[in-house]
Every structure is written in structure tokens, then in C-alpha cells.
Design a protein around this motif. Structure first.
Motif, PDB file in Angstrom:
ATOM      1  N   PHE A   1      44.947 -45.754  -4.765  1.00 22.97           N
ATOM      2  CA  PHE A   1      43.832 -45.036  -5.360  1.00 22.97           C
ATOM      3  C   PHE A   1      44.342 -43.714  -5.903  1.00 22.97           C
ATOM      4  O   PHE A   1      45.384 -43.228  -5.484  1.00 22.97           O
ATOM      5  CB  PHE A   1      42.745 -44.762  -4.304  1.00 22.97           C
ATOM      6  CG  PHE A   1      42.063 -45.999  -3.782  1.00 22.97           C
ATOM      7  CD1 PHE A   1      42.670 -46.783  -2.818  1.00 22.97           C
ATOM      8  CD2 PHE A   1      40.820 -46.366  -4.257  1.00 22.97           C
ATOM      9  CE1 PHE A   1      42.051 -47.923  -2.340  1.00 22.97           C
ATOM     10  CE2 PHE A   1      40.180 -47.501  -3.785  1.00 22.97           C
ATOM     11  CZ  PHE A   1      40.811 -48.279  -2.817  1.00 22.97           C
ATOM     12  N   ARG A   2      43.583 -43.131  -6.809  1.00 29.39           N
ATOM     13  CA  ARG A   2      43.935 -41.806  -7.285  1.00 29.39           C
ATOM     14  C   ARG A   2      42.677 -40.961  -7.389  1.00 29.39           C
ATOM     15  O   ARG A   2      41.578 -41.472  -7.581  1.00 29.39           O
ATOM     16  CB  ARG A   2      44.674 -41.859  -8.618  1.00 29.39           C
ATOM     17  CG  ARG A   2      43.897 -42.419  -9.792  1.00 29.39           C
ATOM     18  CD  ARG A   2      44.834 -42.564 -10.992  1.00 29.39           C
ATOM     19  NE  ARG A   2      44.127 -43.077 -12.172  1.00 29.39           N
ATOM     20  CZ  ARG A   2      44.753 -43.408 -13.298  1.00 29.39           C
ATOM     21  NH1 ARG A   2      46.084 -43.297 -13.396  1.00 29.39           N
ATOM     22  NH2 ARG A   2      44.046 -43.854 -14.327  1.00 29.39           N
ATOM     23  N   HIS A   3      42.883 -39.666  -7.250  1.00 27.60           N
ATOM     24  CA  HIS A   3      41.753 -38.754  -7.253  1.00 27.60           C
ATOM     25  C   HIS A   3      42.117 -37.473  -7.976  1.00 27.60           C
ATOM     26  O   HIS A   3      43.194 -36.886  -7.757  1.00 27.60           O
ATOM     27  CB  HIS A   3      41.322 -38.426  -5.814  1.00 27.60           C
ATOM     28  CG  HIS A   3      40.121 -37.558  -5.738  1.00 27.60           C
ATOM     29  ND1 HIS A   3      40.138 -36.309  -5.183  1.00 27.60           N
ATOM     30  CD2 HIS A   3      38.848 -37.754  -6.193  1.00 27.60           C
ATOM     31  CE1 HIS A   3      38.940 -35.768  -5.271  1.00 27.60           C
ATOM     32  NE2 HIS A   3      38.144 -36.634  -5.882  1.00 27.60           N
TER      33      HIS A   3
ATOM     34  N   LYS B   1      36.165 -35.531  -9.899  1.00 27.25           N
ATOM     35  CA  LYS B   1      35.967 -36.901 -10.381  1.00 27.25           C
ATOM     36  C   LYS B   1      35.945 -37.839  -9.189  1.00 27.25           C
ATOM     37  O   LYS B   1      36.442 -37.507  -8.104  1.00 27.25           O
ATOM     38  CB  LYS B   1      37.086 -37.319 -11.346  1.00 27.25           C
ATOM     39  CG  LYS B   1      37.036 -36.630 -12.691  1.00 27.25           C
ATOM     40  CD  LYS B   1      38.035 -37.266 -13.646  1.00 27.25           C
ATOM     41  CE  LYS B   1      37.940 -36.650 -15.028  1.00 27.25           C
ATOM     42  NZ  LYS B   1      38.897 -37.270 -15.983  1.00 27.25           N
ATOM     43  N   GLU B   2      35.375 -39.018  -9.395  1.00 29.07           N
ATOM     44  CA  GLU B   2      35.354 -40.000  -8.315  1.00 29.07           C
ATOM     45  C   GLU B   2      36.737 -40.596  -8.109  1.00 29.07           C
ATOM     46  O   GLU B   2      37.526 -40.712  -9.048  1.00 29.07           O
ATOM     47  CB  GLU B   2      34.354 -41.106  -8.650  1.00 29.07           C
ATOM     48  CG  GLU B   2      32.918 -40.658  -8.537  1.00 29.07           C
ATOM     49  CD  GLU B   2      31.969 -41.820  -8.359  1.00 29.07           C
ATOM     50  OE1 GLU B   2      30.758 -41.582  -8.439  1.00 29.07           O
ATOM     51  OE2 GLU B   2      32.431 -42.962  -8.155  1.00 29.07           O
ATOM     52  N   ARG B   3      37.010 -40.966  -6.860  1.00 24.61           N
ATOM     53  CA  ARG B   3      38.275 -41.640  -6.565  1.00 24.61           C
ATOM     54  C   ARG B   3      38.298 -42.982  -7.282  1.00 24.61           C
ATOM     55  O   ARG B   3      37.306 -43.690  -7.313  1.00 24.61           O
ATOM     56  CB  ARG B   3      38.391 -41.820  -5.062  1.00 24.61           C
ATOM     57  CG  ARG B   3      39.666 -42.438  -4.586  1.00 24.61           C
ATOM     58  CD  ARG B   3      39.890 -42.154  -3.129  1.00 24.61           C
ATOM     59  NE  ARG B   3      38.693 -42.310  -2.335  1.00 24.61           N
ATOM     60  CZ  ARG B   3      38.587 -41.928  -1.079  1.00 24.61           C
ATOM     61  NH1 ARG B   3      39.598 -41.343  -0.477  1.00 24.61           N
ATOM     62  NH2 ARG B   3      37.462 -42.097  -0.415  1.00 24.61           N
ATOM     63  N   GLU B   4      39.436 -43.310  -7.847  1.00 20.80           N
ATOM     64  CA  GLU B   4      39.582 -44.524  -8.659  1.00 20.80           C
ATOM     65  C   GLU B   4      40.612 -45.443  -8.028  1.00 20.80           C
ATOM     66  O   GLU B   4      41.737 -45.015  -7.742  1.00 20.80           O
ATOM     67  CB  GLU B   4      40.021 -44.143 -10.074  1.00 20.80           C
ATOM     68  CG  GLU B   4      40.299 -45.325 -10.987  1.00 20.80           C
ATOM     69  CD  GLU B   4      40.931 -44.926 -12.301  1.00 20.80           C
ATOM     70  OE1 GLU B   4      40.886 -45.732 -13.239  1.00 20.80           O
ATOM     71  OE2 GLU B   4      41.485 -43.816 -12.399  1.00 20.80           O
TER      72      GLU B   4
ATOM     73  N   ALA C   1      47.103 -37.064 -11.052  1.00 22.12           N
ATOM     74  CA  ALA C   1      46.148 -37.175  -9.945  1.00 22.12           C
ATOM     75  C   ALA C   1      46.911 -37.133  -8.637  1.00 22.12           C
ATOM     76  O   ALA C   1      48.144 -37.225  -8.609  1.00 22.12           O
ATOM     77  CB  ALA C   1      45.363 -38.491 -10.032  1.00 22.12           C
TER      78      ALA C   1
ATOM     79  N   TYR D   1      47.673 -39.415  -5.629  1.00 17.29           N
ATOM     80  CA  TYR D   1      47.680 -40.853  -5.402  1.00 17.29           C
ATOM     81  C   TYR D   1      47.732 -41.136  -3.899  1.00 17.29           C
ATOM     82  O   TYR D   1      48.546 -40.555  -3.176  1.00 17.29           O
ATOM     83  CB  TYR D   1      48.878 -41.506  -6.096  1.00 17.29           C
ATOM     84  CG  TYR D   1      48.679 -41.660  -7.579  1.00 17.29           C
ATOM     85  CD1 TYR D   1      48.713 -40.554  -8.422  1.00 17.29           C
ATOM     86  CD2 TYR D   1      48.418 -42.905  -8.150  1.00 17.29           C
ATOM     87  CE1 TYR D   1      48.496 -40.678  -9.783  1.00 17.29           C
ATOM     88  CE2 TYR D   1      48.213 -43.048  -9.515  1.00 17.29           C
ATOM     89  CZ  TYR D   1      48.252 -41.928 -10.322  1.00 17.29           C
ATOM     90  OH  TYR D   1      48.040 -42.061 -11.673  1.00 17.29           O
TER      91      TYR D   1
ATOM     92  N   SER E   1      36.325 -48.139  -1.740  1.00 19.04           N
ATOM     93  CA  SER E   1      37.211 -47.401  -0.847  1.00 19.04           C
ATOM     94  C   SER E   1      36.698 -47.396   0.591  1.00 19.04           C
ATOM     95  O   SER E   1      37.482 -47.195   1.524  1.00 19.04           O
ATOM     96  CB  SER E   1      37.391 -45.962  -1.337  1.00 19.04           C
ATOM     97  OG  SER E   1      36.156 -45.278  -1.352  1.00 19.04           O
TER      98      SER E   1
END
Length: 122
Positions: free
Chosen positions: A37-39, A43-46, A92, A94, A106
Motif C-alpha cells: 500500500f502507499r499513502h 489522501k486515502e491509502r492506496e 509516497a 509505502y 486495508s
């Protein structure tokens, strides 16, 4: 004690490459999926990539398809994220995470690493 440790973050120029590694310990390695995941703040975590441990399933977010590759070394209990053709928008923190459902949610990942920063300059 469960641990997920990410390494390999750093800085790269646009078009460059970085490889992240996530090494896990303290739980049954085969019982979980691993996701990256990245953040970015505000912004929302992706979710960007996920892999079935000891299996062949992988999946990627549309934003990284064709550029990122997730792989595993089960002997080392390590999952890698090879990131090619990096873009500034890949910048981001990670995180890798271990979960027990094949999902991007998540909340289904109950073990998390501390994160590693990736910064891509244009």
C-alpha cells in the motif's frame, strides 16, 4: 512477535527504478496474503499490489500496472515490489501488510510494516 520490515525505499528520478522488500516473521507465512500500500498525507491509502503467498495470483492497481511487479521468495519470507518507470506521483510512504482475505480493503490486513519512503523527482 509478528514483524513486517520494509526496506529499499529512497529517491529516484522520473523514469528510474526502485525495489522494495518486505520481510515477515512471527506468523505462519503461508496463511496470509501480502499487499503493498502507499499513502500520501491528506489522501486515502492506496493498495498498489498484492500477492498470494505460495500461489501464483498477483494483482495491481491500474495506476501501476505494467510498471510495478510483485514477487515472492518464500525461503526468505520476503515479498518484493519492483518499481520501474517511476513517476513523481508514485511519491509516497509505502507499506507492506499481511492479510487473510483477497481484497484491497486495508482493514483485512492485520499485520503492517513501519513503512518506507519513496520519493520520485521530475
Amino acid at each position: 512477535e509478528v514483524q513486517l520490515v520494509e526496506t529499499g525505499g529512497g529517491s529516484a528520478q522520473a523514469g528510474g527504478s526502485l525495489t522494495l522488500a518486505c520481510t515477515a516473521s512471527g506468523y505462519d507465512w503461508s496463511s496470509r496474503y501480502i499487499g503493498w500500500f502507499r499513502h500520501v498525507p491528506e489522501k486515502e491509502r492506496e493498495g498498489v499490489a498484492r500477492i498470494l503467498i505460495l500461489g501464483t495470483y498477483t494483482d495491481y492497481a491500474d495506476s501501476v500496472k505494467g510498471r510495478f511487479t510483485i514477487s515472492q521468495d518464500n525461503g526468505k519470507r520476503t515479498v518484493y515490489l519492483q518499481m520501474n518507470s517511476l513517476k513523481p506521483e508514485d511519491t509516497a510512504m509505502y507499506y507492506c501488510a499481511a492479510g487473510w482475505r483477497w481484497t484491497w480493503d486495508s482493514k483485512a490486513f492485520n499485520y503492517w510494516g513501519q513503512g518506507t519512503q519513496v520519493t520520485v523527482s521530475s
